[in-house]
Design an enzyme around this catalytic site. Structure first.
Site, mmCIF file in Angstrom:
data_model
loop_
_atom_site.group_PDB
_atom_site.id
_atom_site.type_symbol
_atom_site.label_atom_id
_atom_site.label_comp_id
_atom_site.label_asym_id
_atom_site.label_seq_id
_atom_site.Cartn_x
_atom_site.Cartn_y
_atom_site.Cartn_z
ATOM 1 N N HIS A 167 0.929 -1.173 0.094
ATOM 2 C CA HIS A 167 -0.005 -0.066 0.070
ATOM 3 C C HIS A 167 0.923 1.336 0.094
ATOM 4 O O HIS A 167 0.862 1.961 0.792
ATOM 5 C CB HIS A 167 -0.813 0.016 1.272
ATOM 6 N N ASP A 214 -3.303 7.151 -1.031
ATOM 7 C CA ASP A 214 -4.776 6.906 -1.759
ATOM 8 C C ASP A 214 -4.537 6.366 -3.019
ATOM 9 O O ASP A 214 -3.404 6.553 -3.644
ATOM 10 C CB ASP A 214 -5.525 8.172 -1.567
ATOM 11 N N GLY A 215 -5.681 5.505 -3.459
ATOM 12 C CA GLY A 215 -5.576 5.207 -4.909
ATOM 13 C C GLY A 215 -4.872 3.761 -5.025
ATOM 14 O O GLY A 215 -4.631 3.595 -6.428
ATOM 15 N N ASN A 216 -4.480 3.194 -4.033
ATOM 16 C CA ASN A 216 -3.694 2.160 -4.056
ATOM 17 C C ASN A 216 -4.383 0.710 -4.811
ATOM 18 O O ASN A 216 -3.967 0.036 -5.678
ATOM 19 C CB ASN A 216 -3.272 1.644 -2.703
ATOM 20 N N GLY A 217 -5.888 0.588 -4.413
ATOM 21 C CA GLY A 217 -6.445 -0.334 -5.220
ATOM 22 C C GLY A 217 -6.594 -0.180 -6.738
ATOM 23 O O GLY A 217 -6.424 -1.101 -7.709
ATOM 24 N N ARG A 218 -6.941 1.054 -7.119
ATOM 25 C CA ARG A 218 -6.934 1.215 -8.627
ATOM 26 C C ARG A 218 -5.607 1.189 -9.288
ATOM 27 O O ARG A 218 -5.510 0.640 -10.423
ATOM 28 C CB ARG A 218 -7.346 2.742 -8.779
ATOM 29 N N THR A 219 -4.517 1.759 -8.747
ATOM 30 C CA THR A 219 -3.138 1.477 -9.115
ATOM 31 C C THR A 219 -2.889 0.063 -9.276
ATOM 32 O O THR A 219 -2.225 -0.396 -10.151
ATOM 33 C CB THR A 219 -2.167 2.209 -8.340
ATOM 34 N N TYR A 228 -13.623 -10.984 -5.135
ATOM 35 C CA TYR A 228 -12.402 -10.497 -5.106
ATOM 36 C C TYR A 228 -11.938 -10.177 -3.403
ATOM 37 O O TYR A 228 -10.590 -10.684 -3.388
ATOM 38 C CB TYR A 228 -12.410 -9.379 -5.837
#
Length: 211
Positions: A62, A66-71, A98
């Site tokens: 991580h 922010d934005g770790n899932g999308r990245t 998932y």
């Protein structure tokens, strides 16, 4: 965001997960290790395994605020597409599965996540092949229009579609087909790929000889 594009400088949590990402001070070294694995030991795995493990490893660190899932999903699909496969379509209705698969991977059990990514790639490939094989909308004709230029009635063409002998598509609740599909049907009859004969109970006009 003032930290956009930079490693995070504070603690973060993963929504819906019991996994606690490492302290911010460890992020640079962990990401260097992640990249080194991608370039070395990760190359020994098949493409699906390598991309899936890289995806999970990224999320486990991580590295951003922010934005770790999308990245992480972009990283997954970048690796897959560079390897020659379609992207993994992790659809909204797969969300719970998932997250459950990620939780299993957090505990060292990667099978569910590997299976899920494999199925997502397969779904992407199916959509890609369907798009390649799609018939242009303007080629579809109502069966009555198609019947006017063939020896078959519209009712018989509908029967052929229902039997899987003629390509068809329902539009507005009515069957449609194409001149090309009818030509392929004739070719199949001529070359014996479809048995000759006519459905029982049909008139000569409804079911002309398939010879």
């Amino acid at each position: 965001m003032d930290e956009a594009g930079q490693w995070r400088r504070g603690a973060v949590s993963i929504r819906g997960s019991l996994l606690q990402p490492p302290p911010a001070r460890e992020v640079p070294a962990l990401m260097s290790q992640w990249l080194a694995w991608l370039d070395a030991d990760g190359q020994q795995d098949d493409l699906i395994t390598r991309a899936t493990l890289a995806h999970h490893g990224f999320l486990a660190v991580h590295p951003f605020r922010d934005g770790n899932g999308r990245t992480g999903r972009l990283v997954l699909n970048l690796l897959l597409m560079r390897g020659g496969t379609p992207p993994a379509l992790l659809l909204q209705e797969w969300r719970l599965g998932y997250l459950a698969a990620l939780a299993q991977a957090d505990r060292g059990r990667f099978g569910p996540l590997l299976n899920l990514v494999g199925r997502a790639v397969e779904s992407g490939l199916d959509l890609y092949l369907e798009a390649c094989d799609a018939t242009p909308d303007e080629s579809w004709m109502s069966l009555s229009t198609l019947a006017a230029t063939s020896p078959y009635s519209a009712e018989y063409l509908a029967l052929l579609i229902r039997k899987g002998r003629l390509e068809g598509s329902k539009r507005g609740g009515r069957w449609h087909s194409t001149s090309a599909a009818l030509a392929r049907y004739h070719d199949d009859i001529t070359n014996g790929r479809i048995p000759r004969g006519r459905p029982p109970g049909r008139t000569t006009r409804d079911a002309p000889s398939e010879g």
